[in-house]
Design a protein around this motif. Sequence first.
Motif, PDB file in Angstrom:
ATOM      1  N   GLY A   1      31.270  35.818  49.960  1.00 37.00           N
ATOM      2  CA  GLY A   1      30.831  35.895  48.177  1.00 37.00           C
ATOM      3  C   GLY A   1      32.554  36.009  47.270  1.00 37.00           C
ATOM      4  N   ALA A   2      32.389  36.066  46.176  1.00 36.93           N
ATOM      5  CA  ALA A   2      33.808  34.935  45.711  1.00 36.93           C
ATOM      6  C   ALA A   2      34.567  36.552  45.620  1.00 36.93           C
ATOM      7  CB  ALA A   2      33.204  34.557  44.209  1.00 36.93           C
ATOM      8  N   VAL A   3      36.018  35.603  45.892  1.00 34.36           N
ATOM      9  CA  VAL A   3      37.329  36.930  45.755  1.00 34.36           C
ATOM     10  C   VAL A   3      38.031  36.275  44.682  1.00 34.36           C
ATOM     11  CG1 VAL A   3      38.095  36.131  48.003  1.00 34.36           C
ATOM     12  CG2 VAL A   3      38.575  38.488  46.205  1.00 34.36           C
ATOM     13  N   GLY A   4      38.099  37.651  43.752  1.00 33.54           N
ATOM     14  CA  GLY A   4      39.149  36.880  42.306  1.00 33.54           C
ATOM     15  C   GLY A   4      40.552  37.490  42.268  1.00 33.54           C
ATOM     16  N   VAL A   5      41.542  37.516  43.013  1.00 29.55           N
ATOM     17  CA  VAL A   5      42.774  37.644  41.965  1.00 29.55           C
ATOM     18  C   VAL A   5      43.107  37.274  40.630  1.00 29.55           C
ATOM     19  CG1 VAL A   5      45.774  37.818  43.232  1.00 29.55           C
ATOM     20  CG2 VAL A   5      44.187  37.197  44.432  1.00 29.55           C
ATOM     21  N   GLN A   6      43.896  38.921  40.410  1.00 33.56           N
ATOM     22  CA  GLN A   6      43.231  39.096  39.112  1.00 33.56           C
ATOM     23  C   GLN A   6      44.582  39.395  38.889  1.00 33.56           C
ATOM     24  OE1 GLN A   6      40.612  41.398  37.214  1.00 33.56           O
ATOM     25  NE2 GLN A   6      39.935  40.299  35.463  1.00 33.56           N
ATOM     26  N   LEU A   7      45.589  38.186  37.777  1.00 32.65           N
ATOM     27  CA  LEU A   7      46.578  38.437  37.155  1.00 32.65           C
ATOM     28  C   LEU A   7      46.814  39.092  36.168  1.00 32.65           C
ATOM     29  CD1 LEU A   7      47.759  35.695  38.891  1.00 32.65           C
ATOM     30  CD2 LEU A   7      48.458  37.283  40.508  1.00 32.65           C
TER      31      LEU A   7
ATOM     32  N   THR B   1      37.787  32.805  47.948  1.00 31.75           N
ATOM     33  CA  THR B   1      35.855  32.799  49.023  1.00 31.75           C
ATOM     34  C   THR B   1      36.737  34.009  50.274  1.00 31.75           C
ATOM     35  OG1 THR B   1      35.138  30.923  47.755  1.00 31.75           O
ATOM     36  CG2 THR B   1      33.961  32.204  50.204  1.00 31.75           C
ATOM     37  N   VAL B   2      35.426  34.747  49.955  1.00 33.04           N
ATOM     38  CA  VAL B   2      35.690  36.143  50.950  1.00 33.04           C
ATOM     39  C   VAL B   2      35.815  35.760  52.540  1.00 33.04           C
ATOM     40  CG1 VAL B   2      35.154  37.628  52.368  1.00 33.04           C
ATOM     41  CG2 VAL B   2      35.346  38.034  49.972  1.00 33.04           C
ATOM     42  N   THR B   3      35.942  35.475  53.970  1.00 31.74           N
ATOM     43  CA  THR B   3      35.851  35.152  55.261  1.00 31.74           C
ATOM     44  C   THR B   3      34.920  35.484  55.735  1.00 31.74           C
ATOM     45  OG1 THR B   3      37.481  33.038  55.060  1.00 31.74           O
ATOM     46  CG2 THR B   3      36.527  33.763  57.094  1.00 31.74           C
ATOM     47  N   HIS B   4      35.840  36.981  56.348  1.00 27.46           N
ATOM     48  CA  HIS B   4      35.146  37.771  56.815  1.00 27.46           C
ATOM     49  C   HIS B   4      35.634  39.647  56.175  1.00 27.46           C
ATOM     50  CE1 HIS B   4      33.405  39.790  60.368  1.00 27.46           C
ATOM     51  NE2 HIS B   4      34.770  40.615  60.467  1.00 27.46           N
ATOM     52  N   VAL B   5      34.795  39.992  56.196  1.00 28.47           N
ATOM     53  CA  VAL B   5      34.626  41.352  55.872  1.00 28.47           C
ATOM     54  C   VAL B   5      34.807  42.589  56.988  1.00 28.47           C
ATOM     55  CG1 VAL B   5      34.055  43.611  54.532  1.00 28.47           C
ATOM     56  CG2 VAL B   5      33.531  40.914  53.439  1.00 28.47           C
ATOM     57  N   GLN B   6      36.220  43.225  57.155  1.00 30.80           N
ATOM     58  CA  GLN B   6      35.765  44.199  58.640  1.00 30.80           C
ATOM     59  C   GLN B   6      35.906  46.109  57.744  1.00 30.80           C
ATOM     60  OE1 GLN B   6      38.204  42.781  62.553  1.00 30.80           O
ATOM     61  NE2 GLN B   6      37.884  44.469  62.695  1.00 30.80           N
ATOM     62  N   GLY B   7      34.939  46.421  57.978  1.00 29.08           N
ATOM     63  CA  GLY B   7      35.048  47.531  57.079  1.00 29.08           C
ATOM     64  C   GLY B   7      35.665  47.795  56.439  1.00 29.08           C
TER      65      GLY B   7
ATOM     66  N   LEU C   1      50.141  32.694  47.581  1.00 31.46           N
ATOM     67  CA  LEU C   1      51.969  32.511  47.159  1.00 31.46           C
ATOM     68  C   LEU C   1      52.891  32.723  48.049  1.00 31.46           C
ATOM     69  CD1 LEU C   1      52.152  34.211  43.739  1.00 31.46           C
ATOM     70  CD2 LEU C   1      51.733  32.112  43.985  1.00 31.46           C
ATOM     71  N   ASN C   2      51.855  32.409  49.121  1.00 34.79           N
ATOM     72  CA  ASN C   2      52.581  32.968  50.341  1.00 34.79           C
ATOM     73  C   ASN C   2      54.085  34.282  50.565  1.00 34.79           C
ATOM     74  OD1 ASN C   2      52.962  32.064  53.105  1.00 34.79           O
ATOM     75  ND2 ASN C   2      54.312  30.446  53.341  1.00 34.79           N
ATOM     76  N   GLY C   3      53.747  35.261  49.643  1.00 35.10           N
ATOM     77  CA  GLY C   3      54.922  36.543  49.591  1.00 35.10           C
ATOM     78  C   GLY C   3      54.851  36.878  50.415  1.00 35.10           C
ATOM     79  N   GLY C   4      54.337  37.112  51.402  1.00 33.13           N
ATOM     80  CA  GLY C   4      53.607  37.906  52.065  1.00 33.13           C
ATOM     81  C   GLY C   4      52.958  39.266  52.411  1.00 33.13           C
ATOM     82  N   ASP C   5      53.839  40.241  52.423  1.00 34.55           N
ATOM     83  CA  ASP C   5      53.629  41.596  51.873  1.00 34.55           C
ATOM     84  C   ASP C   5      53.183  41.432  50.433  1.00 34.55           C
ATOM     85  OD1 ASP C   5      53.913  42.622  54.802  1.00 34.55           O
ATOM     86  OD2 ASP C   5      55.561  43.417  54.125  1.00 34.55           O
ATOM     87  N   SER C   6      51.946  41.995  49.612  1.00 34.73           N
ATOM     88  CA  SER C   6      51.462  41.759  48.618  1.00 34.73           C
ATOM     89  C   SER C   6      51.284  43.688  47.767  1.00 34.73           C
ATOM     90  CB  SER C   6      51.327  40.435  47.886  1.00 34.73           C
ATOM     91  OG  SER C   6      52.165  39.451  48.546  1.00 34.73           O
ATOM     92  N   ALA C   7      51.589  43.104  46.373  1.00 35.04           N
ATOM     93  CA  ALA C   7      49.999  44.116  45.544  1.00 35.04           C
ATOM     94  C   ALA C   7      49.365  43.882  44.314  1.00 35.04           C
ATOM     95  CB  ALA C   7      51.235  45.648  45.654  1.00 35.04           C
ATOM     96  N   LEU C   8      48.749  43.255  45.000  1.00 33.82           N
ATOM     97  CA  LEU C   8      48.065  42.364  43.381  1.00 33.82           C
ATOM     98  C   LEU C   8      46.917  42.683  43.144  1.00 33.82           C
ATOM     99  CD1 LEU C   8      49.579  38.431  43.849  1.00 33.82           C
ATOM    100  CD2 LEU C   8      50.100  40.855  42.031  1.00 33.82           C
ATOM    101  N   PRO C   9      46.238  43.078  42.092  1.00 33.06           N
ATOM    102  CA  PRO C   9      44.660  43.541  42.436  1.00 33.06           C
ATOM    103  C   PRO C   9      43.726  42.215  41.960  1.00 33.06           C
ATOM    104  CG  PRO C   9      46.431  43.882  39.945  1.00 33.06           C
ATOM    105  CD  PRO C   9      47.351  43.365  40.959  1.00 33.06           C
ATOM    106  N   THR C  10      42.808  42.934  43.127  1.00 32.94           N
ATOM    107  CA  THR C  10      41.572  41.951  43.489  1.00 32.94           C
ATOM    108  C   THR C  10      40.122  42.494  42.678  1.00 32.94           C
ATOM    109  OG1 THR C  10      41.029  43.053  45.401  1.00 32.94           O
ATOM    110  CG2 THR C  10      42.419  41.320  45.179  1.00 32.94           C
ATOM    111  N   ALA C  11      39.635  41.388  42.247  1.00 29.46           N
ATOM    112  CA  ALA C  11      37.859  41.818  42.073  1.00 29.46           C
ATOM    113  C   ALA C  11      37.068  41.319  42.190  1.00 29.46           C
ATOM    114  CB  ALA C  11      37.925  41.328  40.438  1.00 29.46           C
ATOM    115  N   VAL C  12      35.766  42.023  42.057  1.00 29.86           N
ATOM    116  CA  VAL C  12      34.603  40.828  43.244  1.00 29.86           C
ATOM    117  C   VAL C  12      34.441  40.041  41.490  1.00 29.86           C
ATOM    118  CG1 VAL C  12      31.842  40.990  43.236  1.00 29.86           C
ATOM    119  CG2 VAL C  12      33.581  42.930  43.980  1.00 29.86           C
ATOM    120  N   GLY C  13      34.257  38.529  42.447  1.00 34.16           N
ATOM    121  CA  GLY C  13      33.783  37.451  41.445  1.00 34.16           C
ATOM    122  C   GLY C  13      32.417  36.786  40.918  1.00 34.16           C
ATOM    123  N   ARG C  14      31.830  36.213  40.382  1.00 33.39           N
ATOM    124  CA  ARG C  14      30.529  35.605  40.167  1.00 33.39           C
ATOM    125  C   ARG C  14      31.122  34.032  38.938  1.00 33.39           C
ATOM    126  NH1 ARG C  14      28.141  38.069  35.076  1.00 33.39           N
ATOM    127  NH2 ARG C  14      27.461  39.606  36.347  1.00 33.39           N
ATOM    128  N   VAL C  15      31.027  33.103  40.109  1.00 31.56           N
ATOM    129  CA  VAL C  15      30.761  32.120  40.344  1.00 31.56           C
ATOM    130  C   VAL C  15      30.029  31.408  39.191  1.00 31.56           C
ATOM    131  CG1 VAL C  15      30.666  30.077  41.191  1.00 31.56           C
ATOM    132  CG2 VAL C  15      31.618  31.362  41.931  1.00 31.56           C
TER     133      VAL C  15
END
Length: 626
Positions: free
Chosen positions: A257-263, A275-281, A292-306
């Motif tokens: 499924g599509a995943v968005g990082v909502q800045l 795109t989501v590769t694998h969901v576990q729990g 961004l290769n930022g390590g520990d992060s905290a950015l909002p995400t959202a289910v996306g529609r293509v």
Amino acid sequence: MRTDLCVGALLVGLVGALGVSLPLARGQARSPTIAVGEIKEGMKGYGLTVFRGTTPEKFDVEVIGVMHNFRPSQDLILVKTPHPRLNITRNVKGMSGSPIYLDGGRLAGAYAYSLSNFQSEPVAGVTPIATMLTELQRPIPPGFWPLERRAPLPTPDPNRDPRRVTGPRRASLDANGFDGAPGRYDLMAHAEQMAKRVARDRSGPIPAGTPLLMAGVGDRAADLARKLFEPLGLEPMQAGGGHAVAPDAPQHYVDGGAVGVQLTSGDVSLMGLGTVTHVQGNKLVAFGHPMLNGGDSALPTAVGRVLWIYASEQHSFKVGEAVRPLGALVQDRQSAIVVDEKQTGPTFPVRVDVKGVDVAPRKVWSTEVAEEKFMSPGLVATVFGSVVEATISERRDVTWQMHSRITIRNHGSIELDDFGVAVGGLPEAGEWAASRAVRALGDVLNNPWEPAHIERVDATLSVQYTRDLWRLRGVELLDDEVDAGQRARITLHLTPFAGPDTVRTIEVPIAPELAGRDVELEIVPGYEVTPELAAPENLSALIANEPRQSVAPKSVVVQYRVPSQGVTYRGHVAARLPDFALDALRPTHASVGPDPFNSYMRTVVPMDRYLDGRDRVKVKVREIVR
């Protein structure tokens, strides 16, 4: 969409989740994942991605081979992806993370890399799933403040003088932080620092790319966003990104499924799509490469529609929108991003009220902005630039003012004014990168003393369709010589946009200690003059300094150097100290002492318009005869 495909996609995700999270059942001969060592040339399988809407679809896959040690401790699987749409679009930005299955449905990894731009065949690099699942298990550090709203670990050293921590040492304190003195934030310099930290080798396979889909962003503001974010691997494009919650949107993420990082979201939206590769729990891995290769992060995400995959000879990309806010990006690593549905990334509202334009497309702009040391200042600059661009859209002279109030948790608020005169056209959106509001936001978020949380940003944009400007045509010194301690008279010749020139005479006191010297008087706009400020020693002092960064915008300043020096020390400013006082203040047993500065005498004269231009004249100061 056919029911059997939907059911098949859900079953694949369920089997994968059970297989990774639980040991193999008794009698089960095969792992639900396939190791790189088992992958052979010519193997066939399939991938899952969203071509349109929110439901993943299959596409065929055939293995070309394996590139070993493509990245440190990471191999890369090369595959062909023959498909009616992919044969046209070839490699697609936004497909990053699409799960690839081989050997009868065993998860091999994530579609993540292209071999180059201008590809002529549908070939992709696949990040092996083992390295991604390792990141899925990585714990969030206890007390990680953006998520838990507590002090970060390790706690900053209150005795550390941030003015004397520079270069790699300072940058290492925070991967996304600004390497510069407190109170001297510069967004474009910060962007250059970030670009160097995340620089990637472009000589071989490159990440398929993360399209940064923008909605509500003007052309000039989009150019600013590209300058800020393209060097980081994001590709800003005006191709969607913003939407309200859709009632029929999936409640949870699914494999493929599509995943968005909502800045940002709302009237101005910027969203990184993958795109989501694998969901576990309640957690998932996606992208197959860093954002961004930022390590520990905290950015909002959202289910996306293509909405569609745009085909391009250079690099095709998905366009889409967010349809349900859900979770936060908590890890941003070399092989994957990790999203946790149970976490919430910190954000703050930005509201802009428009006054003076009866036919403005919006009178109120409301946007939610992700809180992050580098992203937030750049995103707010993009929002402000978009609002100004959309509001001031006529090809005529405009004078505008933006009054901003930044509210900081437990520290009150800062009130600042930005302004501009656009002669015969739109103001440049890039001006917002250097605006007082953006600089203050960057200063607060990047302060070295304590974590700062922005509660909200409220601004009022006032517009007048006039050229509220005096142009400094020249200056005239009325007295070639003056006595020490007396006043020099200067006449300013000012030219308005329309109407006759005018003159303004200013009297400037001359310091007695300048007797017998030639003194150069500098005439400058008030908004270009930075008063002497003591270096802040804590967040409260930094906040107090922000409104004092310049003299009154509608003013003219006449200034000149004086022989004495001043110092700033422990939050205080002492100007024009005699030499014996400076000697007494110099420490004898320490390297940290008062910071000296050259002293100026300034005469500030209020004006009814902004001043454009500067000039210099010299006056001879006579000695006093007694």
